[in-house]
Design an enzyme around this catalytic site. Sequence first.
Site, PDB file in Angstrom:
ATOM      1  N   LYS A  55       8.685  -6.369  11.294  1.00  0.00           N
ATOM      2  CA  LYS A  55       8.287  -5.838  10.008  1.00  0.00           C
ATOM      3  C   LYS A  55       9.426  -5.249   9.193  1.00  0.00           C
ATOM      4  CE  LYS A  55       4.973  -2.610   8.023  1.00  0.00           C
ATOM      5  NZ  LYS A  55       4.244  -1.375   8.265  1.00  0.00           N
TER       6      LYS A  55
ATOM      7  N   PHE B  17      -4.184  -0.323   7.456  1.00  0.00           N
ATOM      8  CA  PHE B  17      -4.852  -1.622   7.291  1.00  0.00           C
ATOM      9  C   PHE B  17      -5.775  -1.636   6.061  1.00  0.00           C
ATOM     10  CE2 PHE B  17      -4.377  -2.294  12.148  1.00  0.00           C
ATOM     11  CZ  PHE B  17      -3.113  -2.822  11.978  1.00  0.00           C
TER      12      PHE B  17
ATOM     13  N   TRP C 231       6.836  -0.659  -8.204  1.00  0.00           N
ATOM     14  CA  TRP C 231       7.884  -1.284  -7.391  1.00  0.00           C
ATOM     15  C   TRP C 231       9.118  -1.534  -8.264  1.00  0.00           C
ATOM     16  CZ3 TRP C 231      10.737  -5.823  -7.227  1.00  0.00           C
ATOM     17  CH2 TRP C 231      11.406  -6.079  -6.014  1.00  0.00           C
TER      18      TRP C 231
ATOM     19  N   ARG D 266       2.025   8.251   7.300  1.00  0.00           N
ATOM     20  CA  ARG D 266       2.323   8.209   8.734  1.00  0.00           C
ATOM     21  C   ARG D 266       3.800   7.901   8.982  1.00  0.00           C
ATOM     22  NH1 ARG D 266      -1.524   3.796  11.119  1.00  0.00           N
ATOM     23  NH2 ARG D 266      -1.262   2.950   9.020  1.00  0.00           N
TER      24      ARG D 266
ATOM     25  N   PHE E 223       3.337  -8.151  -9.519  1.00  0.00           N
ATOM     26  CA  PHE E 223       4.481  -9.007  -9.203  1.00  0.00           C
ATOM     27  C   PHE E 223       4.859  -9.749 -10.472  1.00  0.00           C
ATOM     28  CE2 PHE E 223       5.198  -8.967  -4.616  1.00  0.00           C
ATOM     29  CZ  PHE E 223       4.162  -8.147  -4.231  1.00  0.00           C
TER      30      PHE E 223
ATOM     31  N   LYS F  54       0.828  -1.212   0.000  1.00  0.00           N
ATOM     32  CA  LYS F  54       0.000   0.000   0.000  1.00  0.00           C
ATOM     33  C   LYS F  54       0.860   1.258   0.000  1.00  0.00           C
ATOM     34  CE  LYS F  54      -2.324   0.632   3.625  1.00  0.00           C
ATOM     35  NZ  LYS F  54      -3.187   0.274   4.738  1.00  0.00           N
TER      36      LYS F  54
ATOM     37  N   THR G  83       3.982   1.460  -0.895  1.00  0.00           N
ATOM     38  CA  THR G  83       4.714   1.470  -2.168  1.00  0.00           C
ATOM     39  C   THR G  83       3.841   2.056  -3.277  1.00  0.00           C
ATOM     40  OG1 THR G  83       5.826  -0.513  -1.374  1.00  0.00           O
ATOM     41  CG2 THR G  83       6.051  -0.018  -3.700  1.00  0.00           C
TER      42      THR G  83
ATOM     43  N   ALA H   4      -4.061   1.867  13.755  1.00  0.00           N
ATOM     44  CA  ALA H   4      -5.346   1.780  13.062  1.00  0.00           C
ATOM     45  C   ALA H   4      -6.333   0.879  13.800  1.00  0.00           C
ATOM     46  CB  ALA H   4      -5.153   1.290  11.635  1.00  0.00           C
TER      47      ALA H   4
END
Lengths: 603, 603
Positions: free
Chosen positions: A106, A356, A454, A95, A425, A71, A73, A325
């Site tokens: 992460k 999210f 990406w 954020r 992808f 998201k 990205t 969130a």
Amino acid sequence: MLSDLEIAQSCKPILIEEIAKQLGVLPDELELYGKYKAKLQLEIMDRLQDKPDGFYVDVTAITPTPLGEGKTTTTVGLSQALGAHLHKKVVTCIRQPSQGPTFGIKGGAAGGGYSQVVPMEDFNLHLTGDMHAVTAANNLLAAAIDVRMLHEKNQDDLRLFNHLCSPDKNGKRYFSKSMLIRLKKLGINKTDPGELTANEIKRFVRLDLDPDSITWRRVIDTSDRFLREITVGQGVKENMPRETAFDITPASEVMAILALSSDLTDLRSRLGNIVVGVNYGGEPITAEDLGVAGAMTVLLKDAIKPNLLQTLEGTPVLVHTGPFANIAHGNSSIIADKIALKLVGKNGYVITESGFGADIGMEKFFDIKCRYSGLTPNAVVLVATVRALKFHGDGNLEKGCENLIKHIENCQKFGVPVVVAVNKFSEDSDADVVLIKKVALTSGAFAAVVSDHWGQGGIGATDLAQAVIDACAGFDQNAFKFLYDLKLGIKDKIEIIAKEIYGAKEVTYSEIAERQISIYTDQGFDELPVCMAKTQLSISHDPSLKGAPKNFVLPVREVRSSVGAGFLFPVLGEIMTMPGLPTRPAFYDVDLDSESEKITGLF
Amino acid sequence: MLSDLEIAQSCKPILIEEIAKQLGVLPDELELYGKYKAKLQLEIMDRLQDKPDGFYVDVTAITPTPLGEGKTTTTVGLSQALGAHLHKKVVTCIRQPSQGPTFGIKGGAAGGGYSQVVPMEDFNLHLTGDMHAVTAANNLLAAAIDVRMLHEKNQDDLRLFNHLCSPDKNGKRYFSKSMLIRLKKLGINKTDPGELTANEIKRFVRLDLDPDSITWRRVIDTSDRFLREITVGQGVKENMPRETAFDITPASEVMAILALSSDLTDLRSRLGNIVVGVNYGGEPITAEDLGVAGAMTVLLKDAIKPNLLQTLEGTPVLVHTGPFANIAHGNSSIIADKIALKLVGKNGYVITESGFGADIGMEKFFDIKCRYSGLTPNAVVLVATVRALKFHGDGNLEKGCENLIKHIENCQKFGVPVVVAVNKFSEDSDADVVLIKKVALTSGAFAAVVSDHWGQGGIGATDLAQAVIDACAGFDQNAFKFLYDLKLGIKDKIEIIAKEIYGAKEVTYSEIAERQISIYTDQGFDELPVCMAKTQLSISHDPSLKGAPKNFVLPVREVRSSVGAGFLFPVLGEIMTMPGLPTRPAFYDVDLDSESEKITGLF
């Protein structure tokens, strides 16, 4: 194949002064933090107040999977396409990440591949210190609570009063600003400490906090699971043991307040309104009662200013605040979005991201953030990937698309056009992509576009950008509507979200939730918006239900409040407010290369 | 009468770029943090390495009293006199204050009256975030400790190993840098995880930390006495309750390390050397063993750069690090002093301040800070006031002067000339001042000068400045000597300080102290310098003994270590590592003026 950090480090960023200049920020409105970070002074809002706003686009996603949907990205890649390739004025608003996940599970959160925010090291570390300022403000209030209970226990009314209003060098006693606010709340209209009666002194000095009612917790921006349940106050001099916990900083109500405030005065007032617990008579006790809201505001005086960074392709990014969130609203700040909309002006674009899936971050974006800001969104970008949708369908893409369909339908309930972004992808098959696009359009999406930001950066997202431009151009802002009216009862609001957005057939309430709803209604907090605290792993409350669950009963375990931030939060399940560290945390890889002194291993 | 904050706010500071330029800092060596704060890049040390150093002056004081002696005010006033009035190149080096006392009892720490560091609001609040970076690094290590014990408890050797060295995307396993260091320490010279034997795996993955041995605590930069004794790990999923505590951030060993490091590589290595406890075999377990020292270094990559601010009269100030003066060495950073000495160059002056009285901060300045830095001081300024000396003599000035005499004698033991600064108060009588000067000169002070920098700024301190210039000019640097040789045994070093500096006739050791001394000697830590942790309120260990106590027995309760920072610290009494908040904390006065949005009430 380069790592995200290697790509980021290979980019020579533009001086942030130059980025600011191109954006129309005046030199006096910029506070540099090194060469590639800066804060925007809030005075800029006054200067630009009469300028028209740009288009306002929220980036959200399908229900998250362990695979990651990209998201951030996409948010960054879309901005790069709009700004660096289609030559629109654009600002990205995102954020600030927490250090907890960065060093835990992460890793970094600055986007990825050729769509990143730089300098990604600073973005993922302290940035300009805002997160730490929130920690400091939160914990000053926490310290004030416990110590006040101790002092009230150990001192009689007069002694407390003499300490609280001790004479200054000239023998004069005075009330501080917060004391005057408390007196007013108590209905005591006196400004001279000498004039208080014994009874007024008692009412003034005794907060009489019920320790069992205290909901305010300490925070720390580290993933430290051993702080999830602790006992404080065990020292012999305190001897007031109390069970409590540390949350991670983004879970602090102070963070939510910072994100929802419109200026310093509003921030000061919201901080004062924080309810930390109730007294033995059941009345809410606030940060203002504790005399600490002014100092908290002062601690946040710089954190309220948005941080200017840039994408890999030199488009401007405002990074500001980072509320969770789940127990909070999961969106970056109102102030950053407002400034950005003025800076890009008419025909410009502000791309803002919500946390999210669309059932959480987007719903709260509309019903909480837009409600407080008064801003009207023009379009939603809904990010999906082939593999994540397959995951939702247990390997069957068509079945998994039910999740996408439900989110598209949910977006439309707010009247806003949806552009589905299929984040590409290399292993995606053409047939799968065609299927997703077809499903999206059939379900009412304005457009559905494959995007390869990406791998290619902005140039890979120009189709997506064009679809966003078209969606915004064709949108009548009057079509935007909130999901519920604030005047509705607490249960009504909960039920509208549960049924309309989540697909529940019914909502049940625990005994405690019933009691809390009744108390908040009595206290007059029932007209606040509702901020659902639930799992991000399902549109329902049950993390095991993938796709688009239906006909389930939604259980409300508890209803809590963040009165300062301005919402109630019904709790639908176990809510994680302090992550843990795995056996091999991400910090194992983070080091300095001793030759170049460059950072290694931040992902 | 204006308040300190009002005086500070009425001053229009010079742009920090201009201050830097005048000081000879190149634009590329400066990182701006707004208009009036900046960080110096460490590259400046390489550029200036062949330049001669300036004169190096430590400002210390008599034993502190509740009245305050004005040490920082004198440090700043002296600098203003040297720079703005006697036209010398000068840099002031001071510590960053903690937010705990700022919002608790003490208030701000930027000097006072017309001798202050500005912007005093930033100085007293987050500054550039260094304090928070120390908190983050300290607490990442703390989280790593507890969670590692949990994972070791719940997993067998192979599972631990498979998590610690899990295969990457290409199926390849690798050791991180810290793992390779640990393997080397274990005598395992292998770099391929596949080659470890079962026994080597066991030794590699099992830290086997003894929970009762853990000395590492969490920190927070808030005065929060309810965190003095806590129990963590009470969650059902952790279920490993452990009694521990939070200290205030300046008490963190990370802060001491930051202050004593000479560059990033040294910082990385000291952080790796931190001993957090021992394993069940009694062997020290380090931050390196936990794999977290690299990430801690990365968290401190900006905090290691000194912060440039200015005095009210526009002379440069480097504010950097803030280690406590009891359990740590109480001096600002070596890096700031080193850079400052090069920047002022030959015939320039660096005025650096050490914490508490001369028995503590100055002794540690010489024996710890100068020992690690290799720098030689040229003079000491010893600050005294009439009223504080009277307090030491229970109202009798002559008797109180014994404290002054003892400190003067102590300074001379290091071979360095002492200038006594009598910090003037309007109510001081001429006779009292004359007496102090006479006593000082008779006791061997190089000079004794009255100074009115509080009321007049630098112009009020020109006599003091001239005395400092004369003292430096007449000093042969070869005369400087440490108090003790590092090769001496731990007890020998303790006894030299106890007898020579404090005036004890004898030192006794508790059983635990004896055992600790024996363990540290076995572990090879006996050649570290000794950092005495004792009360600041007396030259002795007993806070009730004012003046210059004699013939007392000094009891050593415990001997602890900060191996990363590089010292042992004998504990002589109750050491406060977490202050509390009074009934009316200073935060009551701190607020924003809603009109001007200026801060009010910071003192």
